[in-house]
Design a protein around this motif. Sequence first.
Motif, PDB file in Angstrom:
ATOM      1  N   SER A 117      10.050  10.200  15.688  1.00 29.95           N
ATOM      2  CA  SER A 117       8.772  10.564  16.290  1.00 29.95           C
ATOM      3  C   SER A 117       8.960  10.601  17.795  1.00 29.95           C
ATOM      4  O   SER A 117       9.628   9.740  18.363  1.00 29.95           O
ATOM      5  N   LYS A 118       8.366  11.564  18.440  1.00 33.06           N
ATOM      6  CA  LYS A 118       8.483  11.683  19.892  1.00 33.06           C
ATOM      7  C   LYS A 118       7.230  11.204  20.623  1.00 33.06           C
ATOM      8  O   LYS A 118       7.078  11.426  21.810  1.00 33.06           O
ATOM      9  N   ASP A 119       6.326  10.563  19.875  1.00 34.74           N
ATOM     10  CA  ASP A 119       5.150  10.014  20.553  1.00 34.74           C
ATOM     11  C   ASP A 119       4.804   8.654  19.980  1.00 34.74           C
ATOM     12  O   ASP A 119       5.345   8.235  18.962  1.00 34.74           O
ATOM     13  N   LEU A 120       3.940   7.971  20.682  1.00 29.34           N
ATOM     14  CA  LEU A 120       3.410   6.694  20.221  1.00 29.34           C
ATOM     15  C   LEU A 120       1.897   6.852  20.138  1.00 29.34           C
ATOM     16  O   LEU A 120       1.260   7.244  21.120  1.00 29.34           O
ATOM     17  N   ARG A 157      -7.534   5.488  30.650  1.00 27.10           N
ATOM     18  CA  ARG A 157      -6.890   6.374  31.627  1.00 27.10           C
ATOM     19  C   ARG A 157      -6.559   5.611  32.906  1.00 27.10           C
ATOM     20  O   ARG A 157      -5.466   5.759  33.460  1.00 27.10           O
ATOM     21  N   ASP A 158      -7.468   4.781  33.375  1.00 25.47           N
ATOM     22  CA  ASP A 158      -7.238   4.007  34.594  1.00 25.47           C
ATOM     23  C   ASP A 158      -6.025   3.085  34.449  1.00 25.47           C
ATOM     24  O   ASP A 158      -5.197   2.986  35.354  1.00 25.47           O
ATOM     25  N   VAL A 159      -5.925   2.413  33.297  1.00 26.40           N
ATOM     26  CA  VAL A 159      -4.792   1.505  33.076  1.00 26.40           C
ATOM     27  C   VAL A 159      -3.497   2.301  32.963  1.00 26.40           C
ATOM     28  O   VAL A 159      -2.465   1.914  33.533  1.00 26.40           O
ATOM     29  N   MET A 160      -3.541   3.420  32.263  1.00 23.84           N
ATOM     30  CA  MET A 160      -2.338   4.239  32.126  1.00 23.84           C
ATOM     31  C   MET A 160      -1.877   4.769  33.478  1.00 23.84           C
ATOM     32  O   MET A 160      -0.674   4.819  33.747  1.00 23.84           O
ATOM     33  N   LEU A 161      -2.814   5.117  34.347  1.00 25.09           N
ATOM     34  CA  LEU A 161      -2.453   5.562  35.699  1.00 25.09           C
ATOM     35  C   LEU A 161      -1.786   4.447  36.495  1.00 25.09           C
ATOM     36  O   LEU A 161      -0.863   4.695  37.270  1.00 25.09           O
ATOM     37  N   GLU A 162      -2.242   3.208  36.288  1.00 27.01           N
ATOM     38  CA  GLU A 162      -1.646   2.062  36.978  1.00 27.01           C
ATOM     39  C   GLU A 162      -0.157   1.926  36.664  1.00 27.01           C
ATOM     40  O   GLU A 162       0.613   1.447  37.496  1.00 27.01           O
ATOM     41  N   ILE A 163       0.227   2.322  35.439  1.00 29.50           N
ATOM     42  CA  ILE A 163       1.644   2.216  35.058  1.00 29.50           C
ATOM     43  C   ILE A 163       2.321   3.599  35.087  1.00 29.50           C
ATOM     44  O   ILE A 163       3.349   3.812  34.465  1.00 29.50           O
ATOM     45  N   HIS A 164       1.695   4.514  35.838  1.00 26.82           N
ATOM     46  CA  HIS A 164       2.271   5.817  36.184  1.00 26.82           C
ATOM     47  C   HIS A 164       2.385   6.804  35.024  1.00 26.82           C
ATOM     48  O   HIS A 164       3.309   7.626  35.005  1.00 26.82           O
ATOM     49  N   PHE A 165       1.454   6.731  34.092  1.00 25.46           N
ATOM     50  CA  PHE A 165       1.352   7.747  33.040  1.00 25.46           C
ATOM     51  C   PHE A 165       0.237   8.709  33.439  1.00 25.46           C
ATOM     52  O   PHE A 165      -0.859   8.281  33.794  1.00 25.46           O
ATOM     53  N   TYR A 221      -2.399  13.876  25.688  1.00 26.28           N
ATOM     54  CA  TYR A 221      -1.274  12.954  25.812  1.00 26.28           C
ATOM     55  C   TYR A 221      -1.183  12.359  27.208  1.00 26.28           C
ATOM     56  O   TYR A 221      -1.657  12.931  28.175  1.00 26.28           O
ATOM     57  N   PHE A 222      -0.484  11.213  27.276  1.00 29.79           N
ATOM     58  CA  PHE A 222      -0.107  10.617  28.544  1.00 29.79           C
ATOM     59  C   PHE A 222       1.412  10.721  28.647  1.00 29.79           C
ATOM     60  O   PHE A 222       2.121  10.405  27.698  1.00 29.79           O
ATOM     61  N   ARG A 223       1.882  11.177  29.805  1.00 30.00           N
ATOM     62  CA  ARG A 223       3.311  11.384  30.030  1.00 30.00           C
ATOM     63  C   ARG A 223       3.769  10.567  31.234  1.00 30.00           C
ATOM     64  O   ARG A 223       3.025  10.398  32.185  1.00 30.00           O
ATOM     65  N   HIS A 224       5.001  10.109  31.135  1.00 30.56           N
ATOM     66  CA  HIS A 224       5.641   9.416  32.260  1.00 30.56           C
ATOM     67  C   HIS A 224       6.895  10.204  32.612  1.00 30.56           C
ATOM     68  O   HIS A 224       7.654  10.600  31.716  1.00 30.56           O
ATOM     69  N   TYR A 229       9.049  10.042  25.658  1.00 30.93           N
ATOM     70  CA  TYR A 229       7.986   9.774  24.690  1.00 30.93           C
ATOM     71  C   TYR A 229       6.608  10.032  25.273  1.00 30.93           C
ATOM     72  O   TYR A 229       6.333   9.696  26.416  1.00 30.93           O
ATOM     73  N   LEU A 230       5.757  10.593  24.452  1.00 27.30           N
ATOM     74  CA  LEU A 230       4.361  10.814  24.820  1.00 27.30           C
ATOM     75  C   LEU A 230       3.531   9.682  24.248  1.00 27.30           C
ATOM     76  O   LEU A 230       3.872   9.107  23.209  1.00 27.30           O
ATOM     77  N   ILE A 231       2.415   9.380  24.889  1.00 27.02           N
ATOM     78  CA  ILE A 231       1.479   8.368  24.405  1.00 27.02           C
ATOM     79  C   ILE A 231       0.187   9.090  24.048  1.00 27.02           C
ATOM     80  O   ILE A 231      -0.324   9.887  24.830  1.00 27.02           O
ATOM     81  N   GLU A 232      -0.335   8.790  22.865  1.00 26.39           N
ATOM     82  CA  GLU A 232      -1.587   9.408  22.423  1.00 26.39           C
ATOM     83  C   GLU A 232      -2.532   8.317  21.929  1.00 26.39           C
ATOM     84  O   GLU A 232      -2.090   7.298  21.400  1.00 26.39           O
ATOM     85  N   PHE A 233      -3.816   8.557  22.106  1.00 27.52           N
ATOM     86  CA  PHE A 233      -4.853   7.655  21.618  1.00 27.52           C
ATOM     87  C   PHE A 233      -5.734   8.441  20.650  1.00 27.52           C
ATOM     88  O   PHE A 233      -6.752   9.000  21.048  1.00 27.52           O
ATOM     89  N   PRO A 234      -5.319   8.523  19.366  1.00 23.80           N
ATOM     90  CA  PRO A 234      -6.115   9.268  18.392  1.00 23.80           C
ATOM     91  C   PRO A 234      -7.496   8.639  18.233  1.00 23.80           C
ATOM     92  O   PRO A 234      -7.692   7.457  18.544  1.00 23.80           O
ATOM     93  N   PRO A 235      -8.432   9.411  17.733  1.00 24.43           N
ATOM     94  CA  PRO A 235      -9.791   8.881  17.582  1.00 24.43           C
ATOM     95  C   PRO A 235      -9.839   7.665  16.658  1.00 24.43           C
ATOM     96  O   PRO A 235      -9.116   7.585  15.671  1.00 24.43           O
ATOM     97  N   GLU A 236     -10.663   6.715  17.048  1.00 22.38           N
ATOM     98  CA  GLU A 236     -10.898   5.560  16.190  1.00 22.38           C
ATOM     99  C   GLU A 236     -11.899   5.944  15.112  1.00 22.38           C
ATOM    100  O   GLU A 236     -12.481   7.011  15.213  1.00 22.38           O
TER     101      GLU A 236
END
Length: 96
Positions: free
Chosen positions: A45-48, A62-70, A76-79, A84-91
């Motif tokens: 898998s190429k994402d989390l 988004r604010d927290v992800m920006l703090e760690i440079h994503f 997706y969130f990319r660094h 690897y890409l980071i995704e937050f699928p719907p709950e």
Amino acid sequence: MKSIRNMTQMELGAYVQSHLAQKGIEVVLSGGSVVAFYSRDRYVSKDLDFVNIRFVKRSKIRDVMLEIHFIETDRYFRHSESPYLIEFPPEPLTVG
């Protein structure tokens, strides 16, 4: 701490999850990256995928992800140092 460039997929997942948790955002890893972990990389898998189990607003994530440079691009969130890409699928978190 390892640089993001040298992190495995699971190390990156733990890094992201711990930063979110420090800000009170609870997530559960799901999807293909979990399958990759439990199959010892027989599945790739190429994402989390992280499911936000407390329904925190995406803007706070988004604010927290920006703090760690994503950087957010589409869903997706990319660094710049990680393949690897980071995704937050719907709950909500579900099985199936």
